[in-house]
Structure formats: C-alpha cells, structure tokens
Design an enzyme around this catalytic site. Structure first.
Site, mmCIF file in Angstrom:
data_model
loop_
_atom_site.group_PDB
_atom_site.id
_atom_site.type_symbol
_atom_site.label_atom_id
_atom_site.label_comp_id
_atom_site.label_asym_id
_atom_site.label_seq_id
_atom_site.Cartn_x
_atom_site.Cartn_y
_atom_site.Cartn_z
ATOM 1 N N ASP A 196 0.887 -1.130 -0.014
ATOM 2 C CA ASP A 196 -0.179 -0.002 -0.090
ATOM 3 C C ASP A 196 0.934 1.372 0.131
ATOM 4 O O ASP A 196 0.290 2.485 -0.065
ATOM 5 C CB ASP A 196 -1.221 -0.127 1.303
ATOM 6 C CG ASP A 196 -0.322 -0.196 2.521
ATOM 7 O OD1 ASP A 196 -1.032 -0.700 3.399
ATOM 8 O OD2 ASP A 196 0.723 0.371 2.617
ATOM 9 N N HIS A 238 6.803 -7.642 -1.280
ATOM 10 C CA HIS A 238 5.679 -7.967 -2.133
ATOM 11 C C HIS A 238 5.473 -7.261 -3.204
ATOM 12 O O HIS A 238 4.311 -7.037 -3.944
ATOM 13 C CB HIS A 238 4.425 -8.376 -1.342
ATOM 14 C CG HIS A 238 4.805 -9.557 -0.668
ATOM 15 N ND1 HIS A 238 3.679 -10.076 0.282
ATOM 16 C CD2 HIS A 238 5.615 -10.558 -0.614
ATOM 17 C CE1 HIS A 238 4.027 -11.241 1.043
ATOM 18 N NE2 HIS A 238 5.401 -11.298 0.528
ATOM 19 N N THR A 281 1.364 -9.031 11.153
ATOM 20 C CA THR A 281 1.342 -10.214 10.286
ATOM 21 C C THR A 281 1.012 -11.500 10.876
ATOM 22 O O THR A 281 1.459 -11.788 12.184
ATOM 23 C CB THR A 281 2.753 -10.168 9.797
ATOM 24 O OG1 THR A 281 2.612 -11.532 8.508
ATOM 25 C CG2 THR A 281 3.828 -10.430 10.745
ATOM 26 N N SER A 282 0.291 -12.406 10.242
ATOM 27 C CA SER A 282 -0.164 -13.595 10.661
ATOM 28 C C SER A 282 1.009 -14.495 10.668
ATOM 29 O O SER A 282 0.471 -15.770 11.214
ATOM 30 C CB SER A 282 -1.292 -14.049 9.885
ATOM 31 O OG SER A 282 -1.082 -14.069 8.515
HETATM 32 N N1 APR Z 1 -2.074 -3.954 15.080
HETATM 33 C C1 APR Z 1 -1.384 -5.075 14.781
HETATM 34 N N2 APR Z 1 -1.759 -6.229 14.240
HETATM 35 C C2 APR Z 1 -2.982 -6.338 13.700
HETATM 36 C C3 APR Z 1 -4.084 -4.938 13.620
HETATM 37 C C4 APR Z 1 -3.403 -3.900 14.497
HETATM 38 N N3 APR Z 1 -4.104 -2.577 14.411
HETATM 39 N N4 APR Z 1 -5.167 -5.420 13.424
HETATM 40 C C5 APR Z 1 -5.041 -6.645 12.888
HETATM 41 N N5 APR Z 1 -3.715 -7.198 13.087
HETATM 42 C C6 APR Z 1 -3.229 -8.383 12.983
HETATM 43 C C7 APR Z 1 -4.213 -9.756 12.645
HETATM 44 O O1 APR Z 1 -4.357 -10.168 13.988
HETATM 45 C C8 APR Z 1 -3.340 -10.651 11.648
HETATM 46 O O2 APR Z 1 -2.529 -11.224 12.444
HETATM 47 O O3 APR Z 1 -2.501 -8.303 11.495
HETATM 48 C C9 APR Z 1 -2.336 -9.647 10.812
HETATM 49 C C10 APR Z 1 -2.861 -9.753 9.452
HETATM 50 O O4 APR Z 1 -2.549 -10.734 8.884
HETATM 51 P P1 APR Z 1 -2.819 -11.023 7.375
HETATM 52 O O5 APR Z 1 -4.322 -10.577 7.100
HETATM 53 O O6 APR Z 1 -2.587 -12.608 7.179
HETATM 54 O O7 APR Z 1 -1.922 -10.207 6.443
HETATM 55 P P2 APR Z 1 -0.506 -10.564 6.343
HETATM 56 O O8 APR Z 1 0.036 -11.438 7.360
HETATM 57 O O9 APR Z 1 0.196 -9.282 5.941
HETATM 58 O O10 APR Z 1 -0.410 -11.270 5.043
HETATM 59 C C11 APR Z 1 0.814 -11.754 4.433
HETATM 60 O O11 APR Z 1 -0.166 -12.726 2.580
HETATM 61 O O12 APR Z 1 -2.273 -12.741 1.265
HETATM 62 C C12 APR Z 1 -0.698 -12.580 1.133
HETATM 63 O O13 APR Z 1 0.769 -11.265 -0.009
HETATM 64 C C13 APR Z 1 -0.290 -11.148 0.839
HETATM 65 O O14 APR Z 1 1.262 -10.010 2.157
HETATM 66 C C14 APR Z 1 0.310 -10.769 2.323
HETATM 67 C C15 APR Z 1 0.656 -12.207 3.045
#
Ligand code: APR
Length: 254
Positions: free
Chosen positions: A108, A126, A195-196
C-alpha cells in the site's frame, strides 16, 4: 484515559542500547488506516474473493479485466488511506537508530508516505500496488493510454499491464529477499508487526533473527504461530504500542 501500556523494562533497555534493529510489517499495521487485512474473517479482502481468483498469474490470464479492476479498486482504497500512528512511529524509529531496516509485506505504500526509507532501508517484499508493469516484459511502465476495455496495454510491446506486486506462486524479488534475510540475521532486535506469520518466505525472517540471537518482539492483538517463539509478545494494536515504545525508549520518559 486508557490504562497505561505495560512495556517490558528489559525491552526498553535493549532498544536504548541497540545499534541494529529490523522490523517486518504485514497488513495489520495498515488496518488502523482503514485498509482491510487479508485474513480477518469479517472484513478481510480474501473473505470476499478466493485468492486464486485474483492474485495469481493464471487468474490474470483467465480474466485480466477482473484482476485489473480489483487492483484499481484497492488502489482507490489505498489512495484515500492515511498513514496511522504505527506507520509514523516506525518512520521515527529509524531516526533514533544507527541501523534500521523496515521490511514490509504490504503493497500500500503507506510506510513511504509516513516518511520511512529516508535514512534507512525500506524493503518491499511483495511489491507496490501504486507501481504498474508490463505482463510480458516484466518492466515498470509509468504512463499508458486508458482503455474502455481494461487492462491497458504496454506502450512498448502492446502486452497487458498488471500491478507490480508479487502474486501467489510468483517468486519474490530476489534482491529484496536477500536484503531482508541479511537484515534479520544481523540485527539485535527484530519486530514482527501486524502479520499472521503464515506466508513464506517472510514468515521465516523472525526465525532467522531468533537463530542469530536477536530479541524477537511480536506486536499483534492476536497470537500467531510466531507468538510462542517470540521473546516478547505485545498483544495490542500497532498504532498504540509503537508510539508508546518510541516515547518510553527515546522520549526521555523514564
Ligand atoms: N495492529 C497489529 N496487528 C493487527 C492489527 C493492528 N491494529 N489489526 C490486525 N492485526 C493483525 C491480525 O491479527 C493478523 O494476525 O494483522 C495480521 C494480518 O494478517 P494477514 O491478514 O494474514 O496479513 P499478512 O500477514 O500481511 O499476510 C501476508 O499474505 O495474502 C498474502 O501477500 C499477501 O502480504 C500478504 C501476506
């Protein structure tokens, strides 16, 4: 008045004397900017679409218009979003540290807009949704003719244009991954923020740091597969914890 955040004193002390810090961010750090994360059940982008329908080369070949329009919609959401206190705190963190590397899975561009990357390395694992490239030549295209039948065509070869992001099944830019792995192997503190910790190879970065003896700090309101391996787990939103950390460590607040 919110209850004061409990920040481990030892972490404060480690950060005060740290020379090299790295941070990995995911969609969670942009959640407070109003950008839905991928895997949150009720709002996550993926809950409305099946990833293989949109973010893969095969999906683009099968239905380039759908994929192009989905990214156009995401670019619209991103352009309306603003960096939040979590992004701004990371931009400030690089001012205080001799060596800081920000590694993001997000496409983003909010870290750049918050000011990160001015003095320190900012690695986009990414890609970036604001950049567009030719699907055939795989090179960035700055200008193109709009078309009533998207995706627009490459002005050099006439091939379809696509977002300059890494799709499922595609390799990450090797130079970005190498730099991220080197930063993880050579830092004293490694943050995993929002991140998850599921998607490789990014999910292995905190493990590389841990193996090299770094203090691993996870910031996420929910636990993840990394939580049990982290030195510290701060179960709060990034937009709350990071500004508090900055003021405790470098704000002269004892
Ligand atoms: N502060 C910190 N963490 C947060 C917040 C917040 N305010 N809100 C949500 N989260 C956490 C959630 O609990 C979750 O564990 O952010 C995490 C988001 O996880 P995903 O939606 O899986 O996103 P991400 O980890 O970035 O995914 C990794 O997967 O889909 C592909 O390429 C895509 O870059 C992405 C990658």
């Amino acid at each position: 008045m919110e209850t004061p955040l409990e920040l481990p004193l030892e972490l404060i002390q480690v950060l005060r004397s740290a020379r090299s810090v790295a941070a990995l961010t995911g969609a969670g750090i942009s959640a407070e900017s109003g950008i839905p994360t991928f895997r949150e059940a009720q709002t996550g982008l993926w809950s409305r679409y099946r990833p293989e329908e949109l973010a893969t080369p095969a999906a683009f070949e099968k239905n380039p218009r759908l994929v192009w329009e989905w990214y156009a919609w995401r670019r619209e959401i991103v352009s309306r979003a603003l960096p939040n206190p979590g992004h701004l705190a990371l931009a400030e963190m690089e001012e205080h540290l001799p060596q800081f590397t920000l590694i993001t899975q997000n496409v983003d561009g909010l870290h750049q807009r918050a000011g990160s990357g001015k003095k320190a390395a900012l690695i986009e694992l990414h890609g970036n949704i604001q950049r567009t490239k030719c699907y055939e030549e795989n090179r960035v295209v700055e200008r193109w003719q709009e078309t009533p039948d998207p995706p627009p065509r490459c002005p050099h070869c006439g091939g379809p244009l696509r977002p300059d992001v890494v799709w499922f099944g595609e390799a990450l830019p090797w130079d970005a991954l190498e730099a991220a792995q080197a930063a993880a192997a050579n830092c004293e503190v490694f943050f995993s923020i929002g991140t998850s910790a599921l998607v490789e190879p990014a999910a292995s970065l905190p493990l590389i740091a841990r193996r090299s003896g770094a203090c691993v700090v996870e910031i996420n309101p929910q636990s993840t597969p990394l939580t049990r391996l982290a030195t510290y787990f701060l179960p709060h939103p990034a937009g709350v914890v990071l500004p508090a950390l900055i003021s405790r460590v470098w704000g002269g607040v004892d």
